[in-house]
Design an enzyme around this catalytic site. Structure first.
Site, PDB file in Angstrom:
ATOM      1  N   GLU A 138       8.495   3.923  -0.056  1.00 49.51           N
ATOM      2  CA  GLU A 138       8.417   2.644   0.626  1.00 49.51           C
ATOM      3  C   GLU A 138       6.973   2.188   0.694  1.00 49.51           C
ATOM      4  OE1 GLU A 138       7.622   5.890   3.252  1.00 49.51           O
ATOM      5  OE2 GLU A 138       9.505   5.489   2.187  1.00 49.51           O
ATOM      6  N   SER A 139       6.745   0.914   0.391  1.00 48.51           N
ATOM      7  CA  SER A 139       5.429   0.309   0.481  1.00 48.51           C
ATOM      8  C   SER A 139       4.444   1.054  -0.428  1.00 48.51           C
ATOM      9  CB  SER A 139       4.975   0.270   1.944  1.00 48.51           C
ATOM     10  OG  SER A 139       3.954  -0.660   2.139  1.00 48.51           O
ATOM     11  N   ALA A 140       3.415   1.687   0.134  1.00 48.82           N
ATOM     12  CA  ALA A 140       2.506   2.459  -0.716  1.00 48.82           C
ATOM     13  C   ALA A 140       3.246   3.533  -1.498  1.00 48.82           C
ATOM     14  CB  ALA A 140       1.419   3.104   0.145  1.00 48.82           C
ATOM     15  N   GLN A 168       1.480  -3.291  -3.972  1.00 48.29           N
ATOM     16  CA  GLN A 168       0.116  -3.094  -3.484  1.00 48.29           C
ATOM     17  C   GLN A 168      -0.845  -2.903  -4.661  1.00 48.29           C
ATOM     18  OE1 GLN A 168      -0.238  -0.390  -0.179  1.00 48.29           O
ATOM     19  NE2 GLN A 168       1.760  -0.947   0.607  1.00 48.29           N
TER      20      GLN A 168
END
Length: 320
Positions: A138-140, A168
């Site tokens: 998730e995300s990073a 990102q």
């Protein structure tokens, strides 16, 4: 949601490398629903934690989606979540090196290390099937999952990637553009970076949320993530896809999850990432799921949510 991992898994910590005397651990989470059968081997799900590459731990209960728990426990699969160096004490290139090192260890030492952990009860040790590896995050962690498939699949051998709000990338203009006008946030970032330059901030491989929250929020407000990541071309989606194309190795299918209302990693950034993969690597299957919701929109989602079920089935078709 704070996940009680011990309610679903038995956890073993294994060291996949040591640097400057600091052990880098991989949390091995074996579902309690998995009863080892000596005639079977079990697929592996690698999980990279989120936290803007600045905070987080392996895995961080503040970010860990329920559908991943259910996927792991119902498959069943062996879940492995490696620690990695964190910004800005380390660089984005350092983190990529950790990801590469982890997959080398996974294919060379993990099976024997796991057996050793069960030396007193060998019948309880499940055999990993390293021909069936998927990566999620998730995300990073979504960013790192995609990067692993693009940059390291010659030795990682990942068969499917599930990446939630992963844009990102320093060349995704919609993500973390430099913003001016917040003096207090700039002061937080400048002060932290100055302490790093003076050698006052040692290397970190774990900072459970909300540790470091002030720095993450200041980075988001000022848009200085690119500055913390560094200049290595591998960090960009343009560089990573080019390297994958020129390397000629098999890039795994990718499922990208994105919230329409995400103000931390905007949808326009995910649009750009998905577009780059489709353009540069047109043979790679990509499923792009966009749903109403903010950052961490899938946190409480279960496997029976229709769009989650559809995406998981996409992954399983290539993974299992």
């Amino acid at each position: 949601m704070l996940v009680d991992f011990l309610a679903y898994f038995n956890r073993i910590n294994l060291v996949y490398k040591t640097l400057d005397g600091i052990p880098f651990e991989a949390a091995v989470l074996i579902p309690k629903s998995l009863t080892p059968d000596p005639a079977k081997s079990y697929p592996v799900l690698v999980h990279f934690h989120g936290g803007a590459l600045i905070v987080g731990t392996n895995p961080d209960p503040s970010f860990f989606a329920r559908w991943i728990i259910e996927l792991t426990t119902t498959t069943p699969a062996i879940l492995i979540s490696p620690a990695y160096r964190l910004l800005p004490e380390s660089t984005g290139a350092d983190i990529l090196d950790d990801v590469s090192s982890f997959f080398t260890w996974l294919h060379t030492s993990f099976p024997s290390s796991l057996r050793s952990a069960f030396a007193s009860s060998p019948s309880d040790s499940p055999a990993p099937d390293l021909s069936r590896i998927a990566a999620v995050g998730e995300s990073a962690g979504g960013y790192l999952s995609i990067q692993a498939g693009l940059l390291f699949n010659s030795h990682a051998k990942i068969r499917a990637v599930g990446a939630a709000y992963p844009a990102q990338y320093p060349d995704a203009v919609a993500y973390n553009a430099r913003k001016l006008g917040n003096a207090e946030a700039e002061k937080v970032v400048d002060g932290y970076l100055e302490r790093v330059k003076r050698g006052e901030m040692p290397m970190r491989v774990s900072s459970p949320w909300p540790e470091g929250k002030e720095l993450v929020e200041a980075m988001c407000v000022t848009g200085r993530h690119r500055e913390m990541m560094g200049e290595d071309e591998r960090l960009s989606i343009g560089g990573a896809t080019r390297i994958a194309r020129e390397g000629g190795w098999d890039v795994p299918p990718v499922w990208v999850i994105q919230g329409e209302d995400d103000d931390l990693v905007p949808k326009a950034g995910a649009d750009f990432v998905v577009g780059e993969i489709r353009e540069v690597l047109p043979g790679v299957p990509v499923k792009y799921t966009v749903e109403p919701g903010p950052h961490l929109l899938d946190l409480e989602c279960r496997l029976d949510v229709p769009w989650v079920k559809e995406g998981v089935e996409f992954m399983q078709k290539h993974w299992l």
